[in-house]
Design a protein around this motif. Sequence first.
Motif, PDB file in Angstrom:
ATOM      1  N   CYS A  94       0.865  -1.163   0.156  1.00 57.30           N
ATOM      2  CA  CYS A  94      -0.086   0.049   0.183  1.00 57.30           C
ATOM      3  C   CYS A  94       0.826   1.198  -0.081  1.00 57.30           C
ATOM      4  CB  CYS A  94      -0.942  -0.025   1.179  1.00 57.30           C
ATOM      5  SG  CYS A  94      -2.013   1.432   1.318  1.00 57.30           S
ATOM      6  N   VAL A  95       0.384   2.329  -0.577  1.00 50.55           N
ATOM      7  CA  VAL A  95       1.197   3.550  -0.679  1.00 50.55           C
ATOM      8  C   VAL A  95       0.275   4.714   0.025  1.00 50.55           C
ATOM      9  CG1 VAL A  95       2.329   5.092  -2.102  1.00 50.55           C
ATOM     10  CG2 VAL A  95       2.229   2.882  -2.885  1.00 50.55           C
ATOM     11  N   ILE A  96       0.874   5.514   0.699  1.00 53.37           N
ATOM     12  CA  ILE A  96       0.040   6.500   1.386  1.00 53.37           C
ATOM     13  C   ILE A  96       0.834   8.010   0.701  1.00 53.37           C
ATOM     14  CG2 ILE A  96      -0.638   7.793   3.278  1.00 53.37           C
ATOM     15  CD1 ILE A  96      -0.292   5.231   4.692  1.00 53.37           C
ATOM     16  N   ALA A  97       0.192   8.659  -0.189  1.00 57.55           N
ATOM     17  CA  ALA A  97       0.914   9.985  -0.675  1.00 57.55           C
ATOM     18  C   ALA A  97       0.214  11.073  -0.535  1.00 57.55           C
ATOM     19  CB  ALA A  97       1.114   9.556  -2.209  1.00 57.55           C
ATOM     20  N   ASP A  98       0.907  12.361  -0.128  1.00 55.39           N
ATOM     21  CA  ASP A  98       0.511  13.628  -0.082  1.00 55.39           C
ATOM     22  C   ASP A  98       0.057  14.316  -1.539  1.00 55.39           C
ATOM     23  OD1 ASP A  98      -0.650  15.863   1.158  1.00 55.39           O
ATOM     24  OD2 ASP A  98       1.476  16.716   1.500  1.00 55.39           O
ATOM     25  N   VAL A  99      -0.810  14.809  -1.841  1.00 51.75           N
ATOM     26  CA  VAL A  99      -1.201  15.561  -2.957  1.00 51.75           C
ATOM     27  C   VAL A  99      -0.021  16.757  -3.143  1.00 51.75           C
ATOM     28  CG1 VAL A  99      -2.939  16.897  -4.302  1.00 51.75           C
ATOM     29  CG2 VAL A  99      -3.555  14.733  -2.853  1.00 51.75           C
ATOM     30  N   CYS A 100       0.005  17.777  -2.292  1.00 52.70           N
ATOM     31  CA  CYS A 100       0.814  18.844  -2.538  1.00 52.70           C
ATOM     32  C   CYS A 100       2.126  18.587  -2.080  1.00 52.70           C
ATOM     33  CB  CYS A 100       0.099  19.847  -1.744  1.00 52.70           C
ATOM     34  SG  CYS A 100      -1.352  20.646  -2.364  1.00 52.70           S
ATOM     35  N   MET A 101       3.273  18.479  -2.934  1.00 63.82           N
ATOM     36  CA  MET A 101       4.455  18.247  -2.832  1.00 63.82           C
ATOM     37  C   MET A 101       5.248  19.146  -3.456  1.00 63.82           C
ATOM     38  SD  MET A 101       4.978  14.260  -1.747  1.00 63.82           S
ATOM     39  CE  MET A 101       4.153  13.584  -3.159  1.00 63.82           C
ATOM     40  N   ARG A 102       6.300  19.539  -3.116  1.00 63.23           N
ATOM     41  CA  ARG A 102       7.382  20.075  -4.092  1.00 63.23           C
ATOM     42  C   ARG A 102       7.710  19.082  -5.096  1.00 63.23           C
ATOM     43  NH1 ARG A 102      10.002  20.931   0.508  1.00 63.23           N
ATOM     44  NH2 ARG A 102       9.229  22.757   1.680  1.00 63.23           N
ATOM     45  N   GLY A 103       7.833  19.585  -6.407  1.00 63.68           N
ATOM     46  CA  GLY A 103       8.047  18.905  -7.499  1.00 63.68           C
ATOM     47  C   GLY A 103       6.691  18.154  -7.929  1.00 63.68           C
ATOM     48  N   MET A 104       6.864  16.694  -8.246  1.00 62.75           N
ATOM     49  CA  MET A 104       5.560  16.110  -8.671  1.00 62.75           C
ATOM     50  C   MET A 104       4.719  15.814  -7.508  1.00 62.75           C
ATOM     51  SD  MET A 104       5.717  12.058 -10.291  1.00 62.75           S
ATOM     52  CE  MET A 104       7.046  12.560 -11.466  1.00 62.75           C
ATOM     53  N   SER A 105       3.577  16.010  -8.171  1.00 63.46           N
ATOM     54  CA  SER A 105       2.205  15.825  -6.843  1.00 63.46           C
ATOM     55  C   SER A 105       2.006  14.424  -6.906  1.00 63.46           C
ATOM     56  CB  SER A 105       1.062  16.770  -7.359  1.00 63.46           C
ATOM     57  OG  SER A 105       0.460  16.130  -8.548  1.00 63.46           O
ATOM     58  N   GLY A 106       1.038  14.199  -5.671  1.00 63.87           N
ATOM     59  CA  GLY A 106       0.639  12.935  -5.614  1.00 63.87           C
ATOM     60  C   GLY A 106      -0.130  12.194  -6.360  1.00 63.87           C
ATOM     61  N   LEU A 107      -0.975  13.157  -7.339  1.00 67.34           N
ATOM     62  CA  LEU A 107      -1.826  12.642  -8.079  1.00 67.34           C
ATOM     63  C   LEU A 107      -0.894  12.193  -9.643  1.00 67.34           C
ATOM     64  CD1 LEU A 107      -4.794  15.063  -8.008  1.00 67.34           C
ATOM     65  CD2 LEU A 107      -4.633  12.613  -6.887  1.00 67.34           C
ATOM     66  N   GLU A 108       0.065  13.120  -9.939  1.00 72.49           N
ATOM     67  CA  GLU A 108       0.825  12.777 -11.109  1.00 72.49           C
ATOM     68  C   GLU A 108       1.536  11.328 -10.883  1.00 72.49           C
ATOM     69  OE1 GLU A 108       2.870  16.643 -11.549  1.00 72.49           O
ATOM     70  OE2 GLU A 108       3.941  15.589 -13.283  1.00 72.49           O
ATOM     71  N   MET A 109       1.955  11.331  -9.524  1.00 72.27           N
ATOM     72  CA  MET A 109       2.711  10.000  -9.146  1.00 72.27           C
ATOM     73  C   MET A 109       1.815   8.885  -9.359  1.00 72.27           C
ATOM     74  SD  MET A 109       4.079   8.977  -5.325  1.00 72.27           S
ATOM     75  CE  MET A 109       2.575   8.059  -5.097  1.00 72.27           C
ATOM     76  N   LEU A 110       0.525   9.001  -8.879  1.00 72.72           N
ATOM     77  CA  LEU A 110      -0.290   8.015  -9.218  1.00 72.72           C
ATOM     78  C   LEU A 110      -0.368   7.491 -10.498  1.00 72.72           C
ATOM     79  CD1 LEU A 110      -2.374   6.060  -7.834  1.00 72.72           C
ATOM     80  CD2 LEU A 110      -3.917   8.130  -7.820  1.00 72.72           C
ATOM     81  N   GLU A 111      -0.669   8.580 -11.148  1.00 72.00           N
ATOM     82  CA  GLU A 111      -0.731   8.310 -12.944  1.00 72.00           C
ATOM     83  C   GLU A 111       0.587   7.615 -13.379  1.00 72.00           C
ATOM     84  OE1 GLU A 111      -1.454  11.923 -14.705  1.00 72.00           O
ATOM     85  OE2 GLU A 111      -3.474  12.217 -13.561  1.00 72.00           O
ATOM     86  N   ARG A 112       1.707   7.912 -13.078  1.00 73.63           N
ATOM     87  CA  ARG A 112       2.969   7.302 -13.329  1.00 73.63           C
ATOM     88  C   ARG A 112       2.724   5.824 -13.059  1.00 73.63           C
ATOM     89  NH1 ARG A 112       6.861  11.555 -13.725  1.00 73.63           N
ATOM     90  NH2 ARG A 112       5.413  12.940 -15.345  1.00 73.63           N
ATOM     91  N   LEU A 113       2.469   5.756 -11.745  1.00 73.98           N
ATOM     92  CA  LEU A 113       2.592   4.470 -11.001  1.00 73.98           C
ATOM     93  C   LEU A 113       1.653   3.541 -12.090  1.00 73.98           C
ATOM     94  CD1 LEU A 113       4.014   3.399  -8.546  1.00 73.98           C
ATOM     95  CD2 LEU A 113       1.996   3.806  -7.488  1.00 73.98           C
ATOM     96  N   ARG A 114       0.391   3.954 -12.452  1.00 70.78           N
ATOM     97  CA  ARG A 114      -0.613   3.027 -13.348  1.00 70.78           C
ATOM     98  C   ARG A 114       0.096   2.757 -14.601  1.00 70.78           C
ATOM     99  NH1 ARG A 114      -1.962   1.864  -8.925  1.00 70.78           N
ATOM    100  NH2 ARG A 114      -3.731   2.579  -7.763  1.00 70.78           N
ATOM    101  N   GLU A 115       0.648   3.883 -14.959  1.00 72.67           N
ATOM    102  CA  GLU A 115       1.395   3.714 -16.423  1.00 72.67           C
ATOM    103  C   GLU A 115       2.224   2.397 -16.344  1.00 72.67           C
ATOM    104  OE1 GLU A 115       3.112   7.430 -17.305  1.00 72.67           O
ATOM    105  OE2 GLU A 115       1.234   8.424 -17.736  1.00 72.67           O
ATOM    106  N   ARG A 116       2.862   2.174 -15.165  1.00 68.72           N
ATOM    107  CA  ARG A 116       3.768   1.365 -15.115  1.00 68.72           C
ATOM    108  C   ARG A 116       3.042  -0.254 -14.528  1.00 68.72           C
ATOM    109  NH1 ARG A 116       8.863   3.279 -11.170  1.00 68.72           N
ATOM    110  NH2 ARG A 116       9.157   5.454 -12.357  1.00 68.72           N
ATOM    111  N   HIS A 117       1.716  -0.115 -14.671  1.00 70.46           N
ATOM    112  CA  HIS A 117       0.796  -1.089 -14.319  1.00 70.46           C
ATOM    113  C   HIS A 117       1.323  -1.533 -13.076  1.00 70.46           C
ATOM    114  CE1 HIS A 117      -0.509  -0.923 -18.258  1.00 70.46           C
ATOM    115  NE2 HIS A 117       0.932  -1.125 -18.753  1.00 70.46           N
ATOM    116  N   ALA A 118       1.613  -0.695 -12.051  1.00 71.24           N
ATOM    117  CA  ALA A 118       1.735  -1.197 -10.513  1.00 71.24           C
ATOM    118  C   ALA A 118       0.446  -1.090 -10.065  1.00 71.24           C
ATOM    119  CB  ALA A 118       2.795  -0.132  -9.815  1.00 71.24           C
ATOM    120  N   SER A 119      -0.169  -2.307  -9.515  1.00 65.81           N
ATOM    121  CA  SER A 119      -1.314  -1.920  -8.971  1.00 65.81           C
ATOM    122  C   SER A 119      -1.714  -1.851  -7.621  1.00 65.81           C
ATOM    123  CB  SER A 119      -2.216  -3.372  -9.570  1.00 65.81           C
ATOM    124  OG  SER A 119      -1.423  -4.553  -8.958  1.00 65.81           O
ATOM    125  N   MET A 120      -0.674  -1.498  -6.807  1.00 65.82           N
ATOM    126  CA  MET A 120      -1.000  -1.657  -5.421  1.00 65.82           C
ATOM    127  C   MET A 120      -1.806  -0.416  -4.886  1.00 65.82           C
ATOM    128  SD  MET A 120       2.127  -0.037  -6.037  1.00 65.82           S
ATOM    129  CE  MET A 120       3.641  -0.272  -5.583  1.00 65.82           C
TER     130      MET A 120
END
Lengths: 662, 207
Positions: free
Chosen positions: B49-75
């Motif tokens: 499981c991943v717990i991520a903040d939305v507002c972060m310096r640099g890449m946001s949590g939502l962007e990170m989520l999208e990248r993760l799904r692009e890599r087909h990581a399903s956690m």
Amino acid sequence: MVRDAVSLVRTLVRATGKHVFLILLFPAYLLLDWVSFPFPHQDTGISAWNPLSGLSLFVLTRWGGAAFPLLFAARACCDLLLRHGGATPAGVLWANSVLMVVFLLASQAFGRFLTFEVAEPSSRRILIFIGAATVSALLISLSYVAAIGVIGGLAWGDFAPLWQRRFVGDIIGILTLLPGLTIIEGWHRRHDLSNGLSTVTVVQGLLVAGIAAVLFGWPEVNESKTFYLLFVPMVWVSLTDGLLGVALVIFITGIALFSTINLLGHVSPSDYSPTHLMVITQALTGLLLGAAVGESQRQRAAPRDTAPPLMTEFDSVPDAMVTVHGDGRVRSYNPAAAWLFGLERETGAGLRLDSLLPDLDLVRVRPRSVVETHAQRRDGRMVPVELALDWTQQEGGPIMALMARDISDRKTLEAELASKQAELTLVSRRSITGELAAVMAHEINQPLTAIVNYIGVCQQLAADGDNRELLTETLGKVARQANRSGEIIRHLRRFLSQGDGMPTANALDKVVDEALMLIAADIRKSGVAIRVMVPEDLPPVLVDCVQIQQVLHNLIRNAIEAMAEAGVSSPAISLQAHIADGDSGEVTVTVADAGPGLSAEARRSLFTPFQTVKTNGMGLGLSISRSIVEAHGGRLWLEASQGEGAQFRFTLPIASREKDAQ
Amino acid sequence: MTDGICIVDDDDAVRDSLRMLLSVKGFKPQAFASAEAFLDGFDPEGCCCVIADVCMRGMSGLEMLERLRERHASMPVIIITAHGDVPTAVAAMKAGAADFIEKPYDNALLVSRIRQIVSLRDQGGVSSEVVRGIRERIEQLSRREREVLDLVAAGISNKVIAGRLGVSTRTVEIHRAHMMEKMEAESLSDLIRMVTTIDILSPRDSG
């Protein structure tokens, strides 16, 4: 000595008031009657010289009917004491009573024309005076001779020669004595004589008296053939002292003549001698000459001293115009100035300029520059004015010309605008405060979240009861996060309280950091890369932090929105600050974006309120920003486009050392 | 069931405290200070499981989520944020977040959510029972309440909803309260989670 005598008389006059002349009148009358009664006509007592006509007319003209009883008593006294032979006392008394009444009537009728004004001599007035004197003499002589004829005191065949004798005597008495008496009586009121007598005057007086003494007192000299010698000092006096001097010369000549006739008896006894003619000629010539000289002197002096206080040539100029003498006194002014300063039409001349413009520092006003100050109206009100002035050199010395305009209306408008601007700033500050609150809510959520987490840890540790060390350490972390929340709250309070409009010395990099924090959410959301180049070693600037942060906020948000609207692929903003070129004591801040820049049309209305190129903007941001910067003494402008992007710049004053020390 | 949980937050205190909390609650947390660091360094095998903040310096949590799904990581990814606004919540759920939690939160609730999500994942997804329950509750809504639900879930404010439906804001508030009650939703994010759950599993008719 002469000066002492003059001051003695003046002191006496001051002590006894104007009535000193009335007190002196009685003895003077008797004395004059005694010295001037030569060769009376056997039956009628008509003398060839009548100085008393001059004295009587003067007294009645000057003091009116009030002096009449005194005069009448003096006359009666003379008739009873001094006259001898010829007419019966009753006859003389009757004739002189008629005579006194005629004097009174003449003085009432012609008094206005018989007054003798030396201050403003004019030939016209002198001619009127001579005419009035002649008419008076005619009336006096006719009524006197007629009065005697009525009681049978003369043969009607002698009427014409007696009347002629009496007339010549009267007119000589009036012309010689009346002007001189007027001057002597008014002496103490004349300021121009109050400085005493000059040497020239004394020499002139001695010369006149000497010549008169030789002419009238020396038995071998025929005064009728040498009389012309008196004209020389008279002309001289007329040139130096004008009408005033001439009148005195004639007076002295007359007194000398009348005295010597009776005391020494040298003057030829004929009724109608060349001497009579000479005296009349001297009086007429002298008076007219004195008037002419005085008139021309007055005209020469006119441009400087008696300029009309109202400038008629600038009557229609709507701005107030005032000219001022070198000594700071008002010389003249136009009707607009009279209206502005609340002056009467003619009483403003001579007022001190600093009573009209109390705040004006003449030393600091550059000629032809426009300054703002206040006009002090006569009714006490202060009116804001703007004025310009310049100096010119004129014959009478430097003259300052000054033009003033009432700017009350403009000032009211400016005050209204300022209050509107303040309202707008307030509205804008409220919105920034709202944003601030959102930012602070986010900021404060972080330590609160951490605290909640740590407390969860502590609860677990406490329940397990085996790791006291970690528990203590975690509680310490809780305390740190609680302090962090407090710090944020304090920061917020400081931030809000400092926005009271008083500029203070602030480090610009801190101001910029806080501004960026406020807009951090927008920057993140929009994906704009922001490059900040504000050196830490910049000198502190004198600013109201909230206001300047608002300016930065407005400029950055504009840049973000402009780039978003134009769909810029890699949006970027650079924020730089450096010390302004030259020695202006300012820091220049530049906010540049990578957007498409602004169209020429947008540039034109850029700082106009309610003009906007944005789809949902009020069009106030830039106009408020500019007025904030200008209120700080700086400027805000859009750099001329150099390729892509808009570049806004503004300047801020560097806090001086004294301010730092405070 | 693995206990590896990845924490992504740029706030040092939040990251440290969450790591400690999960640690004492029996998980094996691993903390990352940024989305980039997580994407570079996480171990897909050791992370349930991943717990991520939305507002972060640099890449946001939502962007990170999208990248993760692009890599087909399903956690499952739980998004937490200090900005609890509806559009962000909707965006997070649409992007495939397992949950959306506002800071600050009740830590017991967070832990129970994590357990729930992890067990759900171990069972192979959302149980049909849960989905049926949500559907049944939606069926109970009146027509107006249903409309309000759709609009609220789309991140639209009460005021705008009132304008669209031609009713007063107060009326919308009443409909909304009834709707939340019938849906048994404790919070807005709870509601959105329900809606997105059935959206993802079986798209509803539009309307």
